[in-house]
Design a protein around this motif. Structure first.
Motif, PDB file in Angstrom:
ATOM      1  N   HIS A  67       0.826  -1.018  -0.033  1.00 32.32           N
ATOM      2  CA  HIS A  67       0.037  -0.049   0.045  1.00 32.32           C
ATOM      3  C   HIS A  67       0.774   1.405  -0.076  1.00 32.32           C
ATOM      4  CE1 HIS A  67      -3.917  -2.012   0.817  1.00 32.32           C
ATOM      5  NE2 HIS A  67      -3.176  -3.023   1.211  1.00 32.32           N
ATOM      6  N   TYR A  68       0.602   2.158  -0.976  1.00 32.14           N
ATOM      7  CA  TYR A  68       1.482   3.151  -1.254  1.00 32.14           C
ATOM      8  C   TYR A  68       0.482   4.367  -0.962  1.00 32.14           C
ATOM      9  CZ  TYR A  68       4.427   6.927  -3.402  1.00 32.14           C
ATOM     10  OH  TYR A  68       5.053   8.244  -3.675  1.00 32.14           O
ATOM     11  N   PHE A  69       0.850   5.506  -0.293  1.00 36.69           N
ATOM     12  CA  PHE A  69       0.121   6.742   0.193  1.00 36.69           C
ATOM     13  C   PHE A  69       1.181   7.723  -0.434  1.00 36.69           C
ATOM     14  CE2 PHE A  69      -1.021   3.388   2.947  1.00 36.69           C
ATOM     15  CZ  PHE A  69      -2.466   3.685   3.074  1.00 36.69           C
ATOM     16  N   PRO A  70       0.499   8.152  -1.722  1.00 33.86           N
ATOM     17  CA  PRO A  70       1.547   9.126  -2.592  1.00 33.86           C
ATOM     18  C   PRO A  70       1.331  10.667  -2.147  1.00 33.86           C
ATOM     19  CG  PRO A  70      -0.033   8.287  -3.995  1.00 33.86           C
ATOM     20  CD  PRO A  70      -0.195   7.592  -2.435  1.00 33.86           C
ATOM     21  N   SER A  71       2.303  11.260  -3.163  1.00 40.63           N
ATOM     22  CA  SER A  71       2.559  12.678  -3.178  1.00 40.63           C
ATOM     23  C   SER A  71       3.936  12.965  -2.536  1.00 40.63           C
ATOM     24  CB  SER A  71       1.535  13.660  -2.749  1.00 40.63           C
ATOM     25  OG  SER A  71       1.446  13.628  -1.467  1.00 40.63           O
ATOM     26  N   PRO A  79       6.652   9.947  -7.035  1.00 41.91           N
ATOM     27  CA  PRO A  79       6.059  10.904  -8.106  1.00 41.91           C
ATOM     28  C   PRO A  79       7.013  10.940  -8.908  1.00 41.91           C
ATOM     29  CG  PRO A  79       5.183  11.587  -6.092  1.00 41.91           C
ATOM     30  CD  PRO A  79       6.373  10.403  -5.721  1.00 41.91           C
ATOM     31  N   ALA A  80       7.052  10.890 -10.444  1.00 36.63           N
ATOM     32  CA  ALA A  80       8.028  11.192 -11.097  1.00 36.63           C
ATOM     33  C   ALA A  80       7.321  11.815 -12.265  1.00 36.63           C
ATOM     34  CB  ALA A  80       8.816   9.973 -11.726  1.00 36.63           C
ATOM     35  N   GLY A  81       7.231  13.236 -12.528  1.00 38.20           N
ATOM     36  CA  GLY A  81       6.439  13.863 -13.465  1.00 38.20           C
ATOM     37  C   GLY A  81       4.888  13.475 -13.336  1.00 38.20           C
ATOM     38  N   ASP A  82       4.362  12.922 -14.387  1.00 32.04           N
ATOM     39  CA  ASP A  82       2.886  12.634 -14.503  1.00 32.04           C
ATOM     40  C   ASP A  82       2.729  10.999 -14.221  1.00 32.04           C
ATOM     41  OD1 ASP A  82       3.963  11.598 -16.804  1.00 32.04           O
ATOM     42  OD2 ASP A  82       2.446  12.119 -18.036  1.00 32.04           O
ATOM     43  N   VAL A  83       4.025  10.531 -13.562  1.00 29.04           N
ATOM     44  CA  VAL A  83       3.544   9.197 -13.355  1.00 29.04           C
ATOM     45  C   VAL A  83       4.237   8.822 -12.055  1.00 29.04           C
ATOM     46  CG1 VAL A  83       3.989   8.336 -15.597  1.00 29.04           C
ATOM     47  CG2 VAL A  83       6.096   8.525 -14.505  1.00 29.04           C
ATOM     48  N   LEU A  84       3.801   7.550 -11.606  1.00 29.95           N
ATOM     49  CA  LEU A  84       4.387   7.020 -10.265  1.00 29.95           C
ATOM     50  C   LEU A  84       5.504   5.906 -10.573  1.00 29.95           C
ATOM     51  CD1 LEU A  84       1.109   6.543  -8.039  1.00 29.95           C
ATOM     52  CD2 LEU A  84       2.800   8.302  -7.715  1.00 29.95           C
ATOM     53  N   ARG A  85       6.653   6.259  -9.898  1.00 29.85           N
ATOM     54  CA  ARG A  85       7.376   5.152 -10.086  1.00 29.85           C
ATOM     55  C   ARG A  85       7.589   4.156  -9.021  1.00 29.85           C
ATOM     56  NH1 ARG A  85      13.660   5.714 -12.631  1.00 29.85           N
ATOM     57  NH2 ARG A  85      14.433   3.844 -11.616  1.00 29.85           N
ATOM     58  N   LEU A  86       7.248   3.158  -9.273  1.00 31.48           N
ATOM     59  CA  LEU A  86       7.269   1.852  -8.298  1.00 31.48           C
ATOM     60  C   LEU A  86       8.433   0.657  -8.535  1.00 31.48           C
ATOM     61  CD1 LEU A  86       3.491   1.155  -8.629  1.00 31.48           C
ATOM     62  CD2 LEU A  86       4.693   2.864  -7.083  1.00 31.48           C
ATOM     63  N   GLU A  87       9.202   0.518  -7.519  1.00 32.02           N
ATOM     64  CA  GLU A  87      10.197  -0.508  -7.679  1.00 32.02           C
ATOM     65  C   GLU A  87      10.326  -1.366  -6.589  1.00 32.02           C
ATOM     66  OE1 GLU A  87      13.857   2.441  -9.638  1.00 32.02           O
ATOM     67  OE2 GLU A  87      13.486   2.265  -7.469  1.00 32.02           O
ATOM     68  N   LYS A  93      -2.284   9.587 -13.093  1.00 32.29           N
ATOM     69  CA  LYS A  93      -3.158   8.803 -13.937  1.00 32.29           C
ATOM     70  C   LYS A  93      -2.565   7.443 -14.700  1.00 32.29           C
ATOM     71  CE  LYS A  93      -6.933  11.240 -13.306  1.00 32.29           C
ATOM     72  NZ  LYS A  93      -7.811  10.814 -12.356  1.00 32.29           N
ATOM     73  N   ARG A  94      -1.281   7.434 -14.477  1.00 25.80           N
ATOM     74  CA  ARG A  94      -0.170   6.490 -14.916  1.00 25.80           C
ATOM     75  C   ARG A  94       0.631   5.928 -13.766  1.00 25.80           C
ATOM     76  NH1 ARG A  94       2.728   8.125 -20.039  1.00 25.80           N
ATOM     77  NH2 ARG A  94       3.435   9.816 -18.738  1.00 25.80           N
ATOM     78  N   VAL A  95       1.164   4.696 -13.994  1.00 22.61           N
ATOM     79  CA  VAL A  95       2.054   4.140 -13.352  1.00 22.61           C
ATOM     80  C   VAL A  95       2.946   3.313 -13.810  1.00 22.61           C
ATOM     81  CG1 VAL A  95       2.258   2.228 -11.200  1.00 22.61           C
ATOM     82  CG2 VAL A  95       0.397   3.553 -11.225  1.00 22.61           C
ATOM     83  N   ARG A  96       4.158   3.638 -13.782  1.00 21.42           N
ATOM     84  CA  ARG A  96       5.380   3.127 -14.331  1.00 21.42           C
ATOM     85  C   ARG A  96       5.831   1.681 -13.686  1.00 21.42           C
ATOM     86  NH1 ARG A  96       9.057   5.304 -18.414  1.00 21.42           N
ATOM     87  NH2 ARG A  96       7.296   6.918 -18.215  1.00 21.42           N
ATOM     88  N   VAL A  97       5.830   0.482 -14.248  1.00 21.77           N
ATOM     89  CA  VAL A  97       6.142  -0.806 -13.466  1.00 21.77           C
ATOM     90  C   VAL A  97       7.444  -1.120 -14.226  1.00 21.77           C
ATOM     91  CG1 VAL A  97       5.772  -3.088 -12.827  1.00 21.77           C
ATOM     92  CG2 VAL A  97       3.771  -1.186 -12.971  1.00 21.77           C
ATOM     93  N   ILE A 115       3.825   0.941 -19.019  1.00 23.06           N
ATOM     94  CA  ILE A 115       2.827   2.056 -18.641  1.00 23.06           C
ATOM     95  C   ILE A 115       1.548   1.453 -18.167  1.00 23.06           C
ATOM     96  CG2 ILE A 115       1.824   4.071 -19.151  1.00 23.06           C
ATOM     97  CD1 ILE A 115       4.784   4.388 -18.640  1.00 23.06           C
ATOM     98  N   VAL A 116       0.858   1.523 -17.132  1.00 21.62           N
ATOM     99  CA  VAL A 116      -0.214   0.862 -16.636  1.00 21.62           C
ATOM    100  C   VAL A 116      -1.154   2.162 -16.483  1.00 21.62           C
ATOM    101  CG1 VAL A 116      -1.560  -0.178 -15.161  1.00 21.62           C
ATOM    102  CG2 VAL A 116       0.600  -1.203 -15.827  1.00 21.62           C
ATOM    103  N   ASN A 117      -2.477   2.226 -17.400  1.00 23.62           N
ATOM    104  CA  ASN A 117      -3.312   3.409 -16.740  1.00 23.62           C
ATOM    105  C   ASN A 117      -4.204   3.104 -15.469  1.00 23.62           C
ATOM    106  OD1 ASN A 117      -2.939   5.048 -18.816  1.00 23.62           O
ATOM    107  ND2 ASN A 117      -3.964   3.566 -20.379  1.00 23.62           N
TER     108      ASN A 117
END
Length: 184
Positions: free
Chosen positions: A109-113, A135-143, A162-166, A175-177
């Motif tokens: 569970h990630y609680f972003p910003s 957050p990385a620009g308009d995507v979330l970077r998850l590793e 609106k997008r997540v980078r996996v 890229i996943v919407n």
């Protein structure tokens, strides 16, 4: 196990009074609330009351069960549910939750910003798996740098993006919407 390893290696208590984390906040010294690690604030309901006041220190907090977000440095009134104390997650946290069903993926569970990291102690290897999110620009970077053979599922809370980078181990990024405000 991760909090236990941290307590053993660094001497950081697993359960911490708020004043331990916020020594300059006088309200933190006046409450029975406590932190579990750096991520979770627990407001115990020790009597038969249906509601209680909760002090939230500096930051943004999300109530784990309802998903409701609150600004810190204020007192709020919360309803006690199902004989469980209210639990709040600090913005910029990753909270791994064990699935209820055997064989189900470990939920992250990630609680972003804000960027976050979590180091999951792998007892059988005496080593650490790492989870990072930001957050990385308009995507979330998850590793995930996992040492264990298990499946993971990211759960994004209150994401504005609106997008997540996996990141994939073999090949490029995917890229996943995201369909809405909270997604798996």
């Amino acid at each position: 196990l991760s909090y236990g390893k941290d307590a053993r290696d660094r001497g950081s208590p697993i359960l911490r009074p708020l004043v331990y984390e916020w020594p300059d906040d006088p309200e933190a010294a006046r409450t029975d609330e406590f932190m579990v690690g750096d991520e979770l604030l627990v407001a115990p309901g020790l009597d038969a009351a249906e509601q209680r006041d909760v002090y939230l220190p500096r930051g943004i907090w999300t109530e784990l069960m309802s998903g409701e977000r609150f600004k810190g440095r204020q007192h709020i009134r919360v309803r006690l549910r199902d004989d469980r104390p209210p639990i709040f997650v600090r913005n910029g946290s990753i909270v791994p939750l064990q699935p209820e069903a055997e064989g189900a993926p470990l939920e992250l569970h990630y609680f972003p910003s804000l960027g976050a990291e979590f180091f999951l102690y792998e007892d059988d290897r005496d080593d650490i798996s790492q989870m990072h999110a930001a957050p990385a620009g308009d995507v979330l970077r998850l590793e995930i740098e996992s040492l264990a053979a298990r499946s993971y599922e990211w759960v994004i809370h209150s994401a504005q993006e609106k997008r997540v980078r996996v990141a994939a181990k073999a090949g490029g990024d995917e890229i996943v919407n995201l369909p809405g405000d909270s997604s798996h």
